[in-house]
Design a protein around this motif. Structure first.
Motif, PDB file in Angstrom:
ATOM      1  N   GLY A   1     -16.283 -11.792  30.084  1.00  0.00           N
ATOM      2  CA  GLY A   1     -16.699 -11.946  28.695  1.00  0.00           C
ATOM      3  C   GLY A   1     -15.801 -11.171  27.754  1.00  0.00           C
ATOM      4  O   GLY A   1     -14.828 -10.546  28.149  1.00  0.00           O
ATOM      5  N   LYS A   2     -16.167 -11.232  26.490  1.00  0.00           N
ATOM      6  CA  LYS A   2     -15.372 -10.580  25.449  1.00  0.00           C
ATOM      7  C   LYS A   2     -15.991  -9.238  25.093  1.00  0.00           C
ATOM      8  O   LYS A   2     -17.194  -9.140  24.888  1.00  0.00           O
ATOM      9  N   GLN A   3     -15.162  -8.218  25.014  1.00  0.00           N
ATOM     10  CA  GLN A   3     -15.603  -6.909  24.545  1.00  0.00           C
ATOM     11  C   GLN A   3     -15.172  -6.763  23.087  1.00  0.00           C
ATOM     12  O   GLN A   3     -14.117  -7.238  22.700  1.00  0.00           O
ATOM     13  N   HIS A   4     -16.002  -6.118  22.316  1.00  0.00           N
ATOM     14  CA  HIS A   4     -15.761  -6.039  20.875  1.00  0.00           C
ATOM     15  C   HIS A   4     -15.259  -4.680  20.413  1.00  0.00           C
ATOM     16  O   HIS A   4     -15.031  -4.499  19.226  1.00  0.00           O
ATOM     17  N   SER A   5     -15.102  -3.740  21.321  1.00  0.00           N
ATOM     18  CA  SER A   5     -14.651  -2.413  20.912  1.00  0.00           C
ATOM     19  C   SER A   5     -13.158  -2.455  20.578  1.00  0.00           C
ATOM     20  O   SER A   5     -12.386  -3.162  21.218  1.00  0.00           O
ATOM     21  N   PRO A   6     -12.749  -1.691  19.566  1.00  0.00           N
ATOM     22  CA  PRO A   6     -11.328  -1.674  19.189  1.00  0.00           C
ATOM     23  C   PRO A   6     -10.485  -0.962  20.247  1.00  0.00           C
ATOM     24  O   PRO A   6     -10.997  -0.255  21.120  1.00  0.00           O
ATOM     25  N   LEU A   7      -9.177  -1.130  20.142  1.00  0.00           N
ATOM     26  CA  LEU A   7      -8.250  -0.601  21.131  1.00  0.00           C
ATOM     27  C   LEU A   7      -8.307   0.925  21.226  1.00  0.00           C
ATOM     28  O   LEU A   7      -8.258   1.481  22.323  1.00  0.00           O
ATOM     29  N   TRP A   8      -8.447   1.600  20.098  1.00  0.00           N
ATOM     30  CA  TRP A   8      -8.504   3.061  20.144  1.00  0.00           C
ATOM     31  C   TRP A   8      -9.748   3.542  20.892  1.00  0.00           C
ATOM     32  O   TRP A   8      -9.695   4.524  21.631  1.00  0.00           O
ATOM     33  N   LEU A   9     -10.859   2.825  20.743  1.00  0.00           N
ATOM     34  CA  LEU A   9     -12.085   3.213  21.432  1.00  0.00           C
ATOM     35  C   LEU A   9     -11.995   2.866  22.920  1.00  0.00           C
ATOM     36  O   LEU A   9     -12.476   3.627  23.765  1.00  0.00           O
ATOM     37  N   THR A  10     -11.350   1.768  23.244  1.00  0.00           N
ATOM     38  CA  THR A  10     -11.127   1.407  24.640  1.00  0.00           C
ATOM     39  C   THR A  10     -10.271   2.471  25.328  1.00  0.00           C
ATOM     40  O   THR A  10     -10.509   2.819  26.482  1.00  0.00           O
ATOM     41  N   THR A  11      -9.285   3.007  24.615  1.00  0.00           N
ATOM     42  CA  THR A  11      -8.452   4.076  25.166  1.00  0.00           C
ATOM     43  C   THR A  11      -9.287   5.324  25.427  1.00  0.00           C
ATOM     44  O   THR A  11      -9.154   5.959  26.479  1.00  0.00           O
ATOM     45  N   ILE A  12     -10.166   5.669  24.514  1.00  0.00           N
ATOM     46  CA  ILE A  12     -11.047   6.827  24.712  1.00  0.00           C
ATOM     47  C   ILE A  12     -11.976   6.588  25.897  1.00  0.00           C
ATOM     48  O   ILE A  12     -12.190   7.483  26.721  1.00  0.00           O
TER      49      ILE A  12
END
Length: 91
Positions: free
Chosen positions: A23-34
């Motif tokens: 599925g699709k995740q909606h968190s932004p890239l900076w939050l995915t990095t965290i």
């Protein structure tokens, strides 16, 4: 230099976790990095707890635990992010 490696590893783990989760995740890239950084820390703690934190050669067990922890953290973190963002939009 350690903080730079933490960011790079967190970025890679976060992207791999997003690719594994269906599925699709909606968190932004900076939050995915965290989330990936948190997953790496949790995976290292688990590896240390079961005694596989340092081995000869490549630490496949530790890296596997880091990835598994990152998948869990990204999954639940994205759920929390989506819930918070959805409740903020309705207000």
């Amino acid at each position: 230099m350690g903080w730079l490696w933490a960011i790079i590893v967190g970025f890679v783990l976060g992207l791999l976790a997003k690719a594994i989760i269906p599925g699709k995740q909606h968190s932004p890239l900076w939050l995915t990095t965290i989330f990936g950084i948190i997953g790496a820390i949790v995976g290292n703690a688990i590896a240390r707890g079961i005694g596989i934190d340092e081995t000869n050669g490549i630490d496949w067990g530790r890296h596997g635990l880091q990835l598994a922890a990152a998948v869990v953290v990204v999954f639940f973190g994205d759920m929390l992010y989506s819930a918070a963002r959805g409740s903020r939009r309705r207000a």
